[in-house]
Design an enzyme around this catalytic site. Structure first.
Site, PDB file in Angstrom:
ATOM      1  N   HIS A 145       0.862  -1.192   0.000  1.00  0.00           N
ATOM      2  CA  HIS A 145       0.000   0.000   0.000  1.00  0.00           C
ATOM      3  C   HIS A 145       0.891   1.232   0.000  1.00  0.00           C
ATOM      4  O   HIS A 145       2.074   1.152   0.340  1.00  0.00           O
ATOM      5  CB  HIS A 145      -0.945   0.017   1.212  1.00  0.00           C
ATOM      6  CG  HIS A 145      -0.234   0.014   2.540  1.00  0.00           C
ATOM      7  ND1 HIS A 145       0.472   1.095   3.023  1.00  0.00           N
ATOM      8  CD2 HIS A 145      -0.125  -0.948   3.484  1.00  0.00           C
ATOM      9  CE1 HIS A 145       0.989   0.811   4.199  1.00  0.00           C
ATOM     10  NE2 HIS A 145       0.643  -0.427   4.502  1.00  0.00           N
ATOM     11  N   ASP A 269      -2.039 -19.195  13.656  1.00  0.00           N
ATOM     12  CA  ASP A 269      -0.827 -19.580  14.374  1.00  0.00           C
ATOM     13  C   ASP A 269      -0.929 -19.158  15.841  1.00  0.00           C
ATOM     14  O   ASP A 269      -1.026 -17.965  16.160  1.00  0.00           O
ATOM     15  CB  ASP A 269       0.392 -18.919  13.719  1.00  0.00           C
ATOM     16  CG  ASP A 269       1.695 -19.509  14.200  1.00  0.00           C
ATOM     17  OD1 ASP A 269       2.116 -19.171  15.326  1.00  0.00           O
ATOM     18  OD2 ASP A 269       2.283 -20.305  13.451  1.00  0.00           O
ATOM     19  N   SER A 284       2.581  -5.071   7.141  1.00  0.00           N
ATOM     20  CA  SER A 284       2.234  -4.848   5.737  1.00  0.00           C
ATOM     21  C   SER A 284       3.413  -5.165   4.825  1.00  0.00           C
ATOM     22  O   SER A 284       4.542  -4.768   5.079  1.00  0.00           O
ATOM     23  CB  SER A 284       1.780  -3.410   5.512  1.00  0.00           C
ATOM     24  OG  SER A 284       2.762  -2.499   5.931  1.00  0.00           O
TER      25      SER A 284
END
Length: 326
Positions: A145, A269, A284
């Site tokens: 992004h 997890d 990210s």
């Protein structure tokens, strides 16, 4: 309504070509540095102007988010240049703004130092994760992004930039409504690449030096072949070594254009959940692997359920990277 947080148009075909495309997998923590165009006003403070309290922001002589590109018609390159340019003025100065306007602010000298009443910045720093590197060109993509400027309320415009390989000190654990964040070293002494583009699909640039040595290759999975079910995220939660964490792909969207949220997933997890609580800021760009192929990169967290997040298709990212290397 589900809230989203960035972890922060071109039409793309659904596949990336007939031949399988191989890239070096990322997952490493990076710190990025973008040297802004001009200097950005971030706030103001009171100064003593002709024995009267004066604040250029409160007086509306200039606004937070204004980008100063010159002083009295002379271009500036950064904060040091700005200070040098205004040092010869005594009562006021004309600031040239990037939208073509000129704004006059009062200044004063105290103990030989110029006071403008302005807080400013000339660079943007942050952290994220490297997604993959093209072995043929050494170009990389990271984050998934764009980087936004809070004061300007738009994508950061920059003159030059770099990424650095740094360690992760730990993760501040989050909870629903308040995602966690990566605590990382901000030392800028191990440059591994430059930045050429702050794009809607992430940061793009070229790797330099020996960083790509001994990297593992993975094929990029065409997005039509991505499926629901088990997958893994590669990322760093401590130190410099990336680890593999179990997730489940829960929903898929075609996202032929601007598809930052084409993949929906949930972290399964147990260790990652115990450390971070779920998806966190700084994750990210972490590559998502399914059936030993890169299918995407983490881009967003669902703020009201931080076990869940979104990803961008790796095939879209690769096509954007190719457009920069031709």
């Amino acid at each position: 309504m589900t809230k989203l947080m960035i972890l922060a148009s071109i039409f793309l075909s659904s596949n990336i070509g007939i031949k399988p495309v191989e890239v070096y997998i990322g997952g490493e923590n990076i710190v990025f540095e973008l040297n802004d165009v001009g200097i950005t006003v971030t706030g103001g403070y009171d100064i003593n102007y002709n024995n009267t309290k004066y604040n250029p922001i409160d007086s509306k002589d200039i606004n937070v988010g204004d980008v100063i590109v010159g002083v009295n018609g002379e271009k500036i390159k950064g904060i040091n240049d700005f200070v040098k340019k205004i040092s010869s003025f005594n009562e006021y100065v004309i600031l040239n703004i990037d939208n073509g306007s000129d704004k006059k602010i009062n200044i004063c000298k105290e103990n030989g130092m110029i006071k403008t009443g302005l807080y400013v910045k000339d660079k943007t720093l942050g952290s994220g994760t490297l997604t993959f590197i093209d072995p043929k060109s050494s170009y990389y993509v990271a984050l998934g992004h764009p980087i936004f400027d809070i004061e300007r309320k738009k994508k950061v415009e920059f003159e030059e930039g770099a990424i650095y390989d740094t360690s992760v000190e730990g993760i501040k654990k989050g909870c629903n409504g308040n995602p966690g964040e990566k605590i990382t070293s901000t030392r800028l002494d191990n440059k591994i690449g430059n930045i050429i583009k702050n794009d809607s699909f992430g940061l793009f640039g070229k790797i330099i030096g020996e960083f790509i040595n001994n990297k593992q290759k993975y094929q990029i999975c065409p997005k039509n072949n991505v499926k629901l079910g088990t997958a893994y995220i590669y990322t760093v939660i401590k130190g410099v070594n990336k680890e593999k964490f179990l997730i489940e792909i829960t929903s898929l969207h075609k996202q032929d254009e601007n598809g930052q949220k084409g993949i929906e997933f949930e972290i399964k997890d147990k260790y990652l959940l115990s450390v971070a609580g779920g998806v966190y800021s700084g994750m990210s760009g972490s590559p998502i692997i399914q059936d030993n192929k890169i299918i995407g990169a983490v881009t967003h967290v669902k703020v009201d359920n931080i076990k869940q997040g979104y990803g961008l298709y790796a095939s879209n990212m690769y096509q954007r990277l190719e457009s920069f290397t031709k």
